[in-house]
Design a protein around this motif. Structure first.
Motif, mmCIF file in Angstrom:
data_model
loop_
_atom_site.group_PDB
_atom_site.id
_atom_site.type_symbol
_atom_site.label_atom_id
_atom_site.label_comp_id
_atom_site.label_asym_id
_atom_site.label_seq_id
_atom_site.Cartn_x
_atom_site.Cartn_y
_atom_site.Cartn_z
ATOM 1 N N GLN A 159 0.931 -1.118 0.167
ATOM 2 C CA GLN A 159 -0.031 -0.394 0.056
ATOM 3 C C GLN A 159 0.890 1.475 0.120
ATOM 4 O O GLN A 159 0.485 2.148 -0.806
ATOM 5 C CB GLN A 159 -1.239 0.217 1.113
ATOM 6 N N ARG A 163 1.361 4.372 -2.319
ATOM 7 C CA ARG A 163 1.184 6.001 -1.809
ATOM 8 C C ARG A 163 2.393 6.502 -2.378
ATOM 9 O O ARG A 163 1.917 7.732 -2.647
ATOM 10 C CB ARG A 163 1.035 5.978 -0.620
ATOM 11 N N LEU A 287 -3.279 7.853 9.061
ATOM 12 C CA LEU A 287 -3.632 7.495 7.658
ATOM 13 C C LEU A 287 -4.632 5.947 7.828
ATOM 14 O O LEU A 287 -5.368 6.577 7.338
ATOM 15 C CB LEU A 287 -2.435 6.403 6.626
ATOM 16 N N ARG A 290 -7.414 7.983 8.649
ATOM 17 C CA ARG A 290 -8.456 8.911 7.325
ATOM 18 C C ARG A 290 -8.798 7.360 6.410
ATOM 19 O O ARG A 290 -9.522 8.091 5.371
ATOM 20 C CB ARG A 290 -7.206 9.268 6.942
ATOM 21 N N GLN A 292 -6.896 5.998 4.771
ATOM 22 C CA GLN A 292 -5.815 5.918 3.362
ATOM 23 C C GLN A 292 -4.706 4.621 3.728
ATOM 24 O O GLN A 292 -3.886 4.360 2.529
ATOM 25 C CB GLN A 292 -5.584 6.994 3.457
ATOM 26 N N GLN A 294 -4.461 0.165 5.013
ATOM 27 C CA GLN A 294 -5.686 -0.569 5.795
ATOM 28 C C GLN A 294 -5.142 -0.995 6.717
ATOM 29 O O GLN A 294 -3.618 -1.646 6.386
ATOM 30 C CB GLN A 294 -6.678 -1.419 4.500
#
Length: 327
Positions: A159, A163, A287, A290, A292, A294
């Motif tokens: 992830q 980003r 994160l 929010r 954004q 997991q």
């Protein structure tokens, strides 16, 4: 209180459920009523007596705890009883009903983050975040291959690499279910690591070039084989406890590293400055709050089944974070 205690080094059967006195916080410490704790591969190595820095026997293992502050030691400021928190325990003790933590290692939890989500973060999220920044020095547009991409660190690496601008993220996993998870987390391709030709599949997924960065958490022949998946001028990043054991390199492999202008980089989160690690944990927590990032909770076990959790992790049958529930 109920607690899991390791009485002697050996197999999972050496982890016993004991009745112990509830600890009292000292100067600058808080006591946490633990609701969830996290299991790591480091715990398996400590149980077997292979890890440096293991506390003297007998001891209550567990590095990560999430729960509620229920008692304050002298001199504590900035925390109050009833605060939901997550903490790293430098002296361990998370596999118990109550745990002691220095206030510097304790972070308050946002309401939107559960105890189970929070306990996924302290060890793995800073490793992934700082591993990409400090170890791999990932640059926008680079490709990256992540073996064990369905594991605790791997799920964060997939992830976060996306980003941070990776052009192509390839995840490795040994089962179809794990590969499906890796793709759901945003990987561009997933490679079956149960087949011996996985380095060729990584090169295939990168147009024959190989990945600019390969993350490896494991010993034996895995690091050396990973060189076959690495690009010209690529960086092989070694991290995790298992990478310290039995890693072997041949003369031919080292010749190839030099000829290909490749780098082998060692990365360890625990030797970085404490504030840097805490800042990375705060960033990851934000994160998650929010939505954004997991936190993948693979399996949960009750406190009395910690030995079973050890076996499941050793068999590589788990995904994401293995959580021990204590409430």
């Amino acid at each position: 209180m109920k607690a899991i205690r390791l009485h002697r080094f050996g197999g999972p059967e050496e982890l016993r459920l004991d009745d112990l006195p509830t600890p009292t916080p000292g100067e600058g410490e808080v006591r946490i009523r633990v609701h969830a704790s996290g299991l790591n591969f480091t715990d398996l190595g400590q149980r077997e007596g292979r890890m440096p820095g293991t506390p003297p026997l007998p001891f209550v293992p567990g590095l990560e705890a999430a729960g509620v502050v229920d008692s304050l030691g002298p001199g504590v400021q900035g925390l109050t009883k009833g605060t939901r928190v997550v903490a790293v325990l430098p002296n361990q003790g998370a596999f118990a009903g109550y745990a002691i933590a220095p206030t510097a290692t304790v972070l308050a939890l946002p309401d939107a983050v559960s105890f189970e989500q929070a306990v996924c973060l302290p060890a793995q999220a800073p490793t992934a975040l700082l591993g990409l920044r400090e170890g791999a020095r990932l640059r926008e547009g680079e490709s990256i291959y992540i073996p064990s991409a369905a594991g605790g660190v791997g799920t964060f690496l997939v992830q976060l690499a996306k980003r941070m601008g990776a052009s192509r993220v390839i995840g490795g996993a040994s089962t179809e279910a794990k590969r499906d998870l890796v793709l759901r987390l945003g990987a561009d391709a997933a490679v079956d690591t149960s087949h011996a030709d996985w380095p060729a599949r990584v090169r295939e997924a990168t147009g024959g070039l190989g990945a600019d960065i390969v993350f490896v958490a494991g010993g034996g022949e895995l690091p050396a084989r990973s060189l076959q998946a690495l690009s010209f001028r690529g960086r092989l990043v070694l991290f995790g406890a298992e990478s310290m054991f039995d890693t072997q390199w041949s003369r031919e492999q080292m010749t190839g590293v030099m000829a290909q202008n490749q780098s082998i980089v060692g990365f360890a989160t625990f030797t970085l400055p404490f504030e840097q690690r805490q800042a990375a944990l705060r960033e990851a927590l934000s994160l998650v709050e929010r939505g954004q990032l997991q936190a993948v909770i693979g399996q949960t076990f009750p406190l009395e089944a910690v030995a079973q959790a050890h076996r499941a992790m050793a068999e590589r049958s788990t995904t994401g974070k293995v959580v021990i529930r204590i409430d």
